[in-house]
Design an enzyme around this catalytic site. Structure first.
Site, PDB file in Angstrom:
ATOM      1  N   ARG A   1      50.007 -20.066  23.321  1.00 31.23           N
ATOM      2  CA  ARG A   1      49.921 -21.654  23.469  1.00 31.23           C
ATOM      3  C   ARG A   1      51.123 -22.460  23.993  1.00 31.23           C
ATOM      4  O   ARG A   1      51.294 -23.769  24.320  1.00 31.23           O
ATOM      5  CB  ARG A   1      49.896 -22.273  22.071  1.00 31.23           C
ATOM      6  CG  ARG A   1      48.434 -22.115  21.320  1.00 31.23           C
ATOM      7  CD  ARG A   1      47.327 -22.914  22.175  1.00 31.23           C
ATOM      8  NE  ARG A   1      47.057 -23.872  21.787  1.00 31.23           N
ATOM      9  CZ  ARG A   1      47.060 -24.316  20.488  1.00 31.23           C
ATOM     10  NH1 ARG A   1      46.749 -24.025  19.771  1.00 31.23           N
ATOM     11  NH2 ARG A   1      47.171 -25.508  20.596  1.00 31.23           N
TER      12      ARG A   1
ATOM     13  N   ARG B   1      58.450 -20.868  16.468  1.00 28.80           N
ATOM     14  CA  ARG B   1      57.622 -19.170  15.866  1.00 28.80           C
ATOM     15  C   ARG B   1      59.551 -18.072  15.486  1.00 28.80           C
ATOM     16  O   ARG B   1      58.420 -17.036  14.741  1.00 28.80           O
ATOM     17  CB  ARG B   1      57.627 -18.521  17.429  1.00 28.80           C
ATOM     18  CG  ARG B   1      56.578 -19.096  17.985  1.00 28.80           C
ATOM     19  CD  ARG B   1      55.027 -19.167  17.569  1.00 28.80           C
ATOM     20  NE  ARG B   1      54.165 -20.117  18.256  1.00 28.80           N
ATOM     21  CZ  ARG B   1      52.947 -20.236  18.102  1.00 28.80           C
ATOM     22  NH1 ARG B   1      52.250 -20.365  16.055  1.00 28.80           N
ATOM     23  NH2 ARG B   1      51.862 -20.812  18.406  1.00 28.80           N
TER      24      ARG B   1
ATOM     25  N   HIS C   1      62.419 -23.382  22.979  1.00 35.81           N
ATOM     26  CA  HIS C   1      61.781 -24.282  22.140  1.00 35.81           C
ATOM     27  C   HIS C   1      60.774 -22.646  20.819  1.00 35.81           C
ATOM     28  O   HIS C   1      60.531 -23.058  20.294  1.00 35.81           O
ATOM     29  CB  HIS C   1      60.463 -24.730  23.211  1.00 35.81           C
ATOM     30  CG  HIS C   1      59.515 -25.391  22.317  1.00 35.81           C
ATOM     31  ND1 HIS C   1      59.903 -26.734  21.659  1.00 35.81           N
ATOM     32  CD2 HIS C   1      58.689 -25.474  22.359  1.00 35.81           C
ATOM     33  CE1 HIS C   1      58.913 -27.043  20.923  1.00 35.81           C
ATOM     34  NE2 HIS C   1      57.552 -26.576  21.863  1.00 35.81           N
TER      35      HIS C   1
ATOM     36  N   GLN D   1      48.751 -10.272  30.678  1.00 39.14           N
ATOM     37  CA  GLN D   1      47.830  -9.707  29.592  1.00 39.14           C
ATOM     38  C   GLN D   1      47.709  -8.317  29.896  1.00 39.14           C
ATOM     39  O   GLN D   1      46.397  -8.383  30.728  1.00 39.14           O
ATOM     40  CB  GLN D   1      48.187 -10.349  28.141  1.00 39.14           C
ATOM     41  CG  GLN D   1      47.524 -10.253  27.020  1.00 39.14           C
ATOM     42  CD  GLN D   1      47.451 -11.110  26.190  1.00 39.14           C
ATOM     43  OE1 GLN D   1      46.844 -12.163  26.409  1.00 39.14           O
ATOM     44  NE2 GLN D   1      47.335 -10.448  25.512  1.00 39.14           N
TER      45      GLN D   1
HETATM   46  C1  LIG Z   1      53.727 -22.515  12.609  1.00 33.01           C
HETATM   47  C2  LIG Z   1      53.247 -23.350  13.220  1.00 33.01           C
HETATM   48  C3  LIG Z   1      51.784 -23.316  12.817  1.00 33.01           C
HETATM   49  C4  LIG Z   1      50.768 -24.017  13.824  1.00 33.01           C
HETATM   50  N1  LIG Z   1      49.463 -23.913  13.467  1.00 33.01           N
HETATM   51  C5  LIG Z   1      48.732 -24.228  14.092  1.00 33.01           C
HETATM   52  C6  LIG Z   1      47.287 -24.968  13.745  1.00 33.01           C
HETATM   53  O1  LIG Z   1      46.843 -24.546  13.239  1.00 33.01           O
HETATM   54  N2  LIG Z   1      46.312 -24.953  15.677  1.00 33.01           N
HETATM   55  C7  LIG Z   1      47.151 -24.881  16.295  1.00 33.01           C
HETATM   56  O2  LIG Z   1      45.493 -25.503  17.034  1.00 33.01           O
HETATM   57  N3  LIG Z   1      48.246 -25.000  16.863  1.00 33.01           N
HETATM   58  C8  LIG Z   1      48.807 -24.166  16.145  1.00 33.01           C
HETATM   59  N4  LIG Z   1      49.723 -24.575  16.369  1.00 33.01           N
HETATM   60  C9  LIG Z   1      50.797 -24.381  18.011  1.00 33.01           C
HETATM   61  C10 LIG Z   1      51.220 -26.229  17.570  1.00 33.01           C
HETATM   62  O3  LIG Z   1      50.204 -26.722  17.969  1.00 33.01           O
HETATM   63  C11 LIG Z   1      51.768 -25.724  19.359  1.00 33.01           C
HETATM   64  O4  LIG Z   1      50.026 -25.373  20.525  1.00 33.01           O
HETATM   65  C12 LIG Z   1      52.625 -24.673  19.610  1.00 33.01           C
HETATM   66  O5  LIG Z   1      53.304 -24.226  19.107  1.00 33.01           O
HETATM   67  C13 LIG Z   1      53.302 -24.688  20.974  1.00 33.01           C
HETATM   68  O6  LIG Z   1      53.748 -25.514  21.012  1.00 33.01           O
HETATM   69  P1  LIG Z   1      54.438 -26.907  22.239  1.00 33.01           P
HETATM   70  O7  LIG Z   1      53.062 -27.300  22.873  1.00 33.01           O
HETATM   71  O8  LIG Z   1      55.263 -28.086  21.688  1.00 33.01           O
HETATM   72  O9  LIG Z   1      54.767 -25.924  23.026  1.00 33.01           O
HETATM   73  P2  LIG Z   1      54.577 -25.677  24.926  1.00 33.01           P
HETATM   74  O10 LIG Z   1      53.034 -26.182  25.115  1.00 33.01           O
HETATM   75  O11 LIG Z   1      55.521 -24.739  25.311  1.00 33.01           O
HETATM   76  O12 LIG Z   1      55.351 -27.387  25.153  1.00 33.01           O
HETATM   77  C14 LIG Z   1      56.556 -27.675  25.066  1.00 33.01           C
HETATM   78  C15 LIG Z   1      56.550 -28.942  25.422  1.00 33.01           C
HETATM   79  O13 LIG Z   1      56.635 -29.204  26.093  1.00 33.01           O
HETATM   80  C16 LIG Z   1      55.899 -31.350  26.034  1.00 33.01           C
HETATM   81  N5  LIG Z   1      54.507 -30.648  26.353  1.00 33.01           N
HETATM   82  C17 LIG Z   1      53.947 -30.001  26.468  1.00 33.01           C
HETATM   83  N6  LIG Z   1      52.110 -29.994  27.200  1.00 33.01           N
HETATM   84  C18 LIG Z   1      52.673 -31.528  27.402  1.00 33.01           C
HETATM   85  C19 LIG Z   1      51.948 -32.211  27.227  1.00 33.01           C
HETATM   86  N7  LIG Z   1      50.501 -32.346  27.876  1.00 33.01           N
HETATM   87  N8  LIG Z   1      51.377 -33.712  27.099  1.00 33.01           N
HETATM   88  C20 LIG Z   1      52.702 -33.978  26.424  1.00 33.01           C
HETATM   89  N9  LIG Z   1      53.908 -33.248  26.434  1.00 33.01           N
HETATM   90  C21 LIG Z   1      53.896 -32.329  26.694  1.00 33.01           C
HETATM   91  C22 LIG Z   1      56.529 -31.386  24.233  1.00 33.01           C
HETATM   92  O14 LIG Z   1      56.980 -31.896  24.313  1.00 33.01           O
HETATM   93  C23 LIG Z   1      56.225 -29.936  23.672  1.00 33.01           C
HETATM   94  O15 LIG Z   1      56.266 -29.608  22.397  1.00 33.01           O
HETATM   95  C24 LIG Z   1      50.842 -24.063  14.932  1.00 33.01           C
HETATM   96  C25 LIG Z   1      52.253 -23.713  15.469  1.00 33.01           C
HETATM   97  C26 LIG Z   1      53.793 -23.151  14.888  1.00 33.01           C
HETATM   98  C27 LIG Z   1      54.698 -23.172  15.381  1.00 33.01           C
END
Ligand SMILES: Cc1cc2nc3c(=O)[nH]c(=O)nc-3n(C[C@H](O)[C@H](O)[C@H](O)COP(=O)(O)OP(=O)(O)OC[C@H]3O[C@@H](n4cnc5c(N)ncnc54)[C@H](O)[C@@H]3O)c2cc1C
Length: 263
Positions: A105, A213, A208, A114
């Site tokens: 994700r 995580r 990040h 993978q």
């Molecule tokens: C404790 C925990 C619980 C979670 N529970 C769930 C759950 O129940 N269901 C679920 O589906 N997911 C869940 N997640 C996953 C979470 O929603 C994120 O998908 C995952 O943590 C990746 O984070 P991210 O999108 O910030 O990271 P990345 O995809 O690596 O992105 C990094 C940063 O880049 C920016 N970015 C990336 N893509 C975009 C975009 N398209 N538009 C704008 N800015 C962008 C944002 O600032 C983002 O924070 C959980 C995560 C954690 C840590």
């Protein structure tokens, strides 16, 4: 396979790749521009990050003296795009498919390759014991029973499916028949099935990942992985990851704490 070899209790992280600086090219650039540049780190990722940052303001030979000071300012001012120039390649094994479902994700700044359950026969696969079941023999026994059922179901189904495809689609090459069979049979494999994943990430992306995580809110298995990754990266680059601490978690699994959040 003896039962003890089927179960995995913790992730393994292999650091397979890091960067290097092409010194002759750096010298050529400095000579062409009439600049002087020296730094006090020998770690390529840190040198490259400093050069990337200094390119923005053409501040070679000016301002902050040490690489640590320079990168500390980048972290503090959240000039995070500079961190994208530092890259590490990790091969991760001993993790479950449910962990990698969460790992992938993380989109920005990561590349993944993978193990394919369509190509690889999973009859001999290992299974990752969730941390909670590692502390209770009663629950572990129940869990192992469930895994045993799933392993048998997969092996039987995969074999029967290969036979079926052989008979009903003789025109298909043998390699594709196995792929057809495995891609259908894998649907009964549990989330706990062990997998291997090659991950390339830049410093900003890794930070990040570690922050999200390694947090106490993260799932226990991926938190354990985050802690292992944090150890590797802190060792690799104290100036890019030195603000990241590993502390004891309330549930007995360590946590990662990041001083500079979401750079
Ligand atoms: C404790 C925990 C619980 C979670 N529970 C769930 C759950 O129940 N269901 C679920 O589906 N997911 C869940 N997640 C996953 C979470 O929603 C994120 O998908 C995952 O943590 C990746 O984070 P991210 O999108 O910030 O990271 P990345 O995809 O690596 O992105 C990094 C940063 O880049 C920016 N970015 C990336 N893509 C975009 C975009 N398209 N538009 C704008 N800015 C962008 C944002 O600032 C983002 O924070 C959980 C995560 C954690 C840590």
């Amino acid at each position: 396979m003896p039962t003890s070899e089927i179960y995995v209790t913790k992730p393994k992280v292999y650091l397979l790749g890091r960067q290097q600086v092409v010194s002759e090219e750096l010298k050529r650039f400095l000579d062409d521009e009439g600049l002087a540049f020296a730094t006090d780190t020998e770690i390529p990722a840190e040198i490259l990050n400093e050069i990337a940052g200094r390119t923005c303001y053409m501040s070679f030979g000016k301002g902050r003296k040490s690489n640590r000071e320079y990168l500390e300012n980048i972290l503090e001012s959240k000039h995070g795009s500079v961190l994208e120039h530092a890259v590490w390649n990790l091969l991760i094994t001993g993790v479950s498919r449910s962990l990698t479902h969460e790992l992938v994700r993380h989109r920005a700044g990561f590349g993944y390759s993978q193990l394919s359950q369509r190509y690889v026969d999973e009859s001999e696969a290992k299974y990752v014991i969730p941390p909670l079941y590692q502390e209770s023999s009663e629950l572990l026994e129940l869990w192992q029973k469930a895994i045993e059922c799933a392993r048998k179901a997969y092996a039987e189904l995969a074999e029967a499916t290969v036979r079926y495809v052989q008979e009903s689609h003789p025109e298909i090459p043998a390699r594709d028949r196995r792929k057809w069979a495995r891609q259908a049979a894998r649907s009964v494999l549990p989330n706990a099935c062990e997998t291997k994943i090659f991950v390339t990430g830049n410093a900003r992306a890794w930070r990040h990942f570690l922050e999200q995580r390694g947090s106490p809110h993260a799932e226990a298995e991926i938190r354990r992985l985050a802690v292992e990754v944090a150890k590797v990266l802190r060792q690799e680059s104290p100036n890019l990851f030195g603000d990241i601490e590993i502390t004891n978690g309330a549930d007995g699994i360590p946590e990662v704490r990041v001083q500079h959040s979401k750079v």
